[in-house]
Design a protein around this motif. Structure first.
Motif, PDB file in Angstrom:
ATOM      1  N   ARG A   1       0.824  -1.213   0.000  1.00  0.00           N
ATOM      2  CA  ARG A   1       0.000   0.000   0.000  1.00  0.00           C
ATOM      3  C   ARG A   1       0.860   1.267   0.000  1.00  0.00           C
ATOM      4  O   ARG A   1       0.511   2.256  -0.651  1.00  0.00           O
ATOM      5  CB  ARG A   1      -0.966  -0.022   1.186  1.00  0.00           C
ATOM      6  N   ALA A   2       1.980   1.234   0.712  1.00  0.00           N
ATOM      7  CA  ALA A   2       2.853   2.417   0.742  1.00  0.00           C
ATOM      8  C   ALA A   2       3.362   2.751  -0.660  1.00  0.00           C
ATOM      9  O   ALA A   2       3.496   3.928  -1.021  1.00  0.00           O
ATOM     10  CB  ALA A   2       4.030   2.176   1.683  1.00  0.00           C
ATOM     11  N   LEU A   3       3.625   1.727  -1.458  1.00  0.00           N
ATOM     12  CA  LEU A   3       4.174   1.948  -2.804  1.00  0.00           C
ATOM     13  C   LEU A   3       3.090   2.253  -3.818  1.00  0.00           C
ATOM     14  O   LEU A   3       3.358   2.865  -4.852  1.00  0.00           O
ATOM     15  CB  LEU A   3       4.980   0.723  -3.239  1.00  0.00           C
ATOM     16  N   LEU A   4       1.859   1.823  -3.546  1.00  0.00           N
ATOM     17  CA  LEU A   4       0.748   2.236  -4.395  1.00  0.00           C
ATOM     18  C   LEU A   4       0.475   3.722  -4.177  1.00  0.00           C
ATOM     19  O   LEU A   4       0.216   4.470  -5.112  1.00  0.00           O
ATOM     20  CB  LEU A   4      -0.498   1.405  -4.072  1.00  0.00           C
ATOM     21  N   ASN A   5       0.569   4.129  -2.927  1.00  0.00           N
ATOM     22  CA  ASN A   5       0.393   5.536  -2.582  1.00  0.00           C
ATOM     23  C   ASN A   5       1.533   6.388  -3.127  1.00  0.00           C
ATOM     24  O   ASN A   5       1.312   7.510  -3.605  1.00  0.00           O
ATOM     25  CB  ASN A   5       0.310   5.670  -1.057  1.00  0.00           C
ATOM     26  N   GLU A   6       2.757   5.847  -3.100  1.00  0.00           N
ATOM     27  CA  GLU A   6       3.934   6.608  -3.523  1.00  0.00           C
ATOM     28  C   GLU A   6       4.958   5.653  -4.126  1.00  0.00           C
ATOM     29  O   GLU A   6       5.809   5.112  -3.407  1.00  0.00           O
ATOM     30  CB  GLU A   6       4.537   7.358  -2.324  1.00  0.00           C
ATOM     31  N   PRO A   7       4.918   5.428  -5.435  1.00  0.00           N
ATOM     32  CA  PRO A   7       5.869   4.496  -6.061  1.00  0.00           C
ATOM     33  C   PRO A   7       7.333   4.858  -5.816  1.00  0.00           C
ATOM     34  O   PRO A   7       8.195   3.973  -5.801  1.00  0.00           O
ATOM     35  CB  PRO A   7       5.517   4.583  -7.551  1.00  0.00           C
ATOM     36  N   GLY A   8       7.624   6.138  -5.591  1.00  0.00           N
ATOM     37  CA  GLY A   8       8.994   6.574  -5.335  1.00  0.00           C
ATOM     38  C   GLY A   8       9.373   6.647  -3.870  1.00  0.00           C
ATOM     39  O   GLY A   8      10.372   7.282  -3.508  1.00  0.00           O
ATOM     40  N   PHE A   9       8.625   5.968  -3.015  1.00  0.00           N
ATOM     41  CA  PHE A   9       8.854   6.052  -1.566  1.00  0.00           C
ATOM     42  C   PHE A   9      10.260   5.591  -1.176  1.00  0.00           C
ATOM     43  O   PHE A   9      10.894   6.174  -0.290  1.00  0.00           O
ATOM     44  CB  PHE A   9       7.794   5.239  -0.834  1.00  0.00           C
TER      45      PHE A   9
ATOM     46  N   HIS B   1      -6.878   6.188  -3.808  1.00  0.00           N
ATOM     47  CA  HIS B   1      -7.886   7.243  -4.035  1.00  0.00           C
ATOM     48  C   HIS B   1      -7.249   8.628  -4.099  1.00  0.00           C
ATOM     49  O   HIS B   1      -7.821   9.558  -4.663  1.00  0.00           O
ATOM     50  CB  HIS B   1      -8.959   7.198  -2.940  1.00  0.00           C
ATOM     51  N   GLN B   2      -6.042   8.762  -3.542  1.00  0.00           N
ATOM     52  CA  GLN B   2      -5.376  10.074  -3.561  1.00  0.00           C
ATOM     53  C   GLN B   2      -4.851  10.447  -4.947  1.00  0.00           C
ATOM     54  O   GLN B   2      -4.491  11.597  -5.182  1.00  0.00           O
ATOM     55  CB  GLN B   2      -4.217  10.080  -2.564  1.00  0.00           C
ATOM     56  N   HIS B   3      -4.816   9.461  -5.861  1.00  0.00           N
ATOM     57  CA  HIS B   3      -4.199   9.719  -7.170  1.00  0.00           C
ATOM     58  C   HIS B   3      -5.108   9.344  -8.339  1.00  0.00           C
ATOM     59  O   HIS B   3      -4.627   9.090  -9.436  1.00  0.00           O
ATOM     60  CB  HIS B   3      -2.880   8.946  -7.280  1.00  0.00           C
ATOM     61  N   LEU B   4      -6.400   9.327  -8.118  1.00  0.00           N
ATOM     62  CA  LEU B   4      -7.326   8.959  -9.190  1.00  0.00           C
ATOM     63  C   LEU B   4      -7.466  10.088 -10.210  1.00  0.00           C
ATOM     64  O   LEU B   4      -7.413  11.270  -9.862  1.00  0.00           O
ATOM     65  CB  LEU B   4      -8.710   8.643  -8.608  1.00  0.00           C
ATOM     66  N   GLN B   5      -7.656   9.704 -11.463  1.00  0.00           N
ATOM     67  CA  GLN B   5      -7.942  10.690 -12.512  1.00  0.00           C
ATOM     68  C   GLN B   5      -9.392  11.152 -12.437  1.00  0.00           C
ATOM     69  O   GLN B   5      -9.700  12.318 -12.654  1.00  0.00           O
ATOM     70  CB  GLN B   5      -7.670  10.077 -13.896  1.00  0.00           C
ATOM     71  N   GLU B   6     -10.287  10.186 -12.104  1.00  0.00           N
ATOM     72  CA  GLU B   6     -11.709  10.524 -12.058  1.00  0.00           C
ATOM     73  C   GLU B   6     -12.102  11.070 -10.686  1.00  0.00           C
ATOM     74  O   GLU B   6     -11.408  10.853  -9.697  1.00  0.00           O
ATOM     75  CB  GLU B   6     -12.558   9.288 -12.390  1.00  0.00           C
TER      76      GLU B   6
END
Length: 407
Positions: free
Chosen positions: A345-353, A385-390
């Motif tokens: 989940r941390a990497l989904l939220n921030e792939p560059g973590f 949800h923090q990075h959705l386009q829609e």
């Protein structure tokens, strides 16, 4: 003490550039049971973000092992697509792993093409469907399917495989007394319940040879009354150590009986049902979801207390997974003797973590544990949800905000 985080680590024949691994959280990015551009782009982004190895999730070793229609199924036709994916990961300097498994009874004929099979016959309320227990004579061929999948993984350019022996899927269904009611040599005592796992590991290690790393994900506890506890799972871990596995990923929970024991927090039921297309399932889950998927409080590194017991008993490399969102806690885990850490989940939220942790000793990702990403993955691709386009509907925003406020 100097941080171990950005030092190399070795598992069998594989050396990673650092001690971070993207865990095999199901992406739901494989329509037609084949890799997609979306899957490639996601894993490339994590590799570019500094990870030591990124793991493609939950690839079924046979068609009968599929539990989702957006899940990988290992077969020769998909190897060119997987090779593109591994090439993209390697180009970013990371290693590529793939999780191999079989869902057992967690499926439906409409998805897996047959009556679902498991350790024992019965009824799966979550599909819902009747399940056929595998006959003893079918088990050698099922074990060989894992070995064949390892060979396909090598052909596709993967550096490592992770055998899924936890979370209530097929190997786990044989191991757990809750799901194994067999009266033959594969049921009853723990020694008998480990026989199928032993068969699988024989085939996997033979196929892996000297050039593929083999990790195994296993449960430390099943997470419910009547399931496996540490007295038995420690024996499973020691058996896997004897099998020659290069590392264990220490997890817990059953997706069919204790799903939030695996992931922790609360499942956003309205978000989950919003994406469902089957009308009766949508309303059934909306009415009974709180009962079917009870919440379990989240805390950072929630499996660490149990994992330390395994660290004290085992000599083999161990990989910690579960609730890591900060460099401080990751350093603490590594200082306690674990060879590497896994995150999803941390990497989904921030792939560059991972790259940010290299620059910031106090780095912490902004995941707030609403589990929206998990709620939608049962129907469409996993996403934060923090990075959705829609734009999210107001009712889903409200649900997410309510859950995050509790945390």
């Amino acid at each position: 003490m100097e941080s171990k985080l950005f030092t190399p680590v070795t598992f069998g024949p594989l050396t990673l550039r650092n001690r971070t691994i993207r865990s095999a959280a199901f992406e739901s990015m494989c329509p037609g049971n084949a890799p997609s551009d979306m899957l490639l782009d996601y894993h490339r982004s994590v590799a570019a973000g500094g990870i030591g190895m990124t793991t493609v999730a939950y690839a079924a070793v046979t068609q009968s092992g599929l539990s989702f229609d957006r899940q990988l199924w290992m077969r020769p036709e998909i190897i060119p697509g997987l090779r593109k994916l591994t090439d993209a990961i390697h180009a970013e300097g990371a290693a590529a792993g793939i999780q191999l498994g079989h869902c057992g009874n967690m499926s439906h004929k409409s998805i897996c093409g047959c009556t679902p099979v498991g350790a024992s016959s019965g009824f799966n309320l979550y599909s819902p469907t009747f399940v056929r227990g595998l006959r003893a004579g079918e088990l050698p061929e099922m074990a060989r399917a894992y070995g064949k999948a390892v060979n396909l993984a090598r052909e596709a350019g993967f550096d490592a495989v992770e055998i899924h022996a936890g979370h209530g899927y097929l190997i786990s269904q044989f191991l757990s007394p809750s799901t194994n009611h067999r009266k033959d040599e594969f049921g009853g005592s723990l020694e008998n319940r480990m026989r199928f796992m032993d068969m699988v590991m024989d085939e996997v290690m033979k196929a892996a040879g000297s050039d593929m790393a083999v990790l195994v994900k296993m449960n430390m506890r099943d997470g419910f009354r009547g399931g496996m506890e540490i007295d038995e799972t420690m024996q499973v871990a020691k058996r896997l150590e004897c099998s020659g596995a290069h590392g264990l990923v220490l997890s817990g929970g059953f997706v069919s009986k204790a799903p939030m024991y695996v992931m922790r927090g609360e499942m956003p039921i309205r978000s989950m049902t919003h994406y469902m297309t089957c009308w009766w399932l949508k309303y059934g889950v909306r009415m009974a979801g709180r009962w079917m998927i009870p919440s379990v409080p989240f805390k950072e590194a929630y499996f660490l207390e149990d994992a330390l017991k395994f660290r004290a008993e085992l000599k083999m490399p161990l990989i910690y997974v579960g609730g890591l969102v900060s460099r401080a806690k990751i350093d603490e885990v590594l200082d306690n003797g674990f060879e590497a850490v896994q995150m999803a989940r941390a990497l989904l939220n921030e792939p560059g973590f991972v790259n940010r942790m290299r620059k910031e000793e106090n780095a912490r990702c902004s995941c707030r544990h609403s589990n929206y990403c998990i709620a939608r993955m049962y129907s469409i691709e996993m996403a934060c949800h923090q990075h959705l386009q829609e734009e999210l509907p107001a009712c889903l925003k409200k649900e997410i905000e309510k859950i995050e406020a509790k945390g």
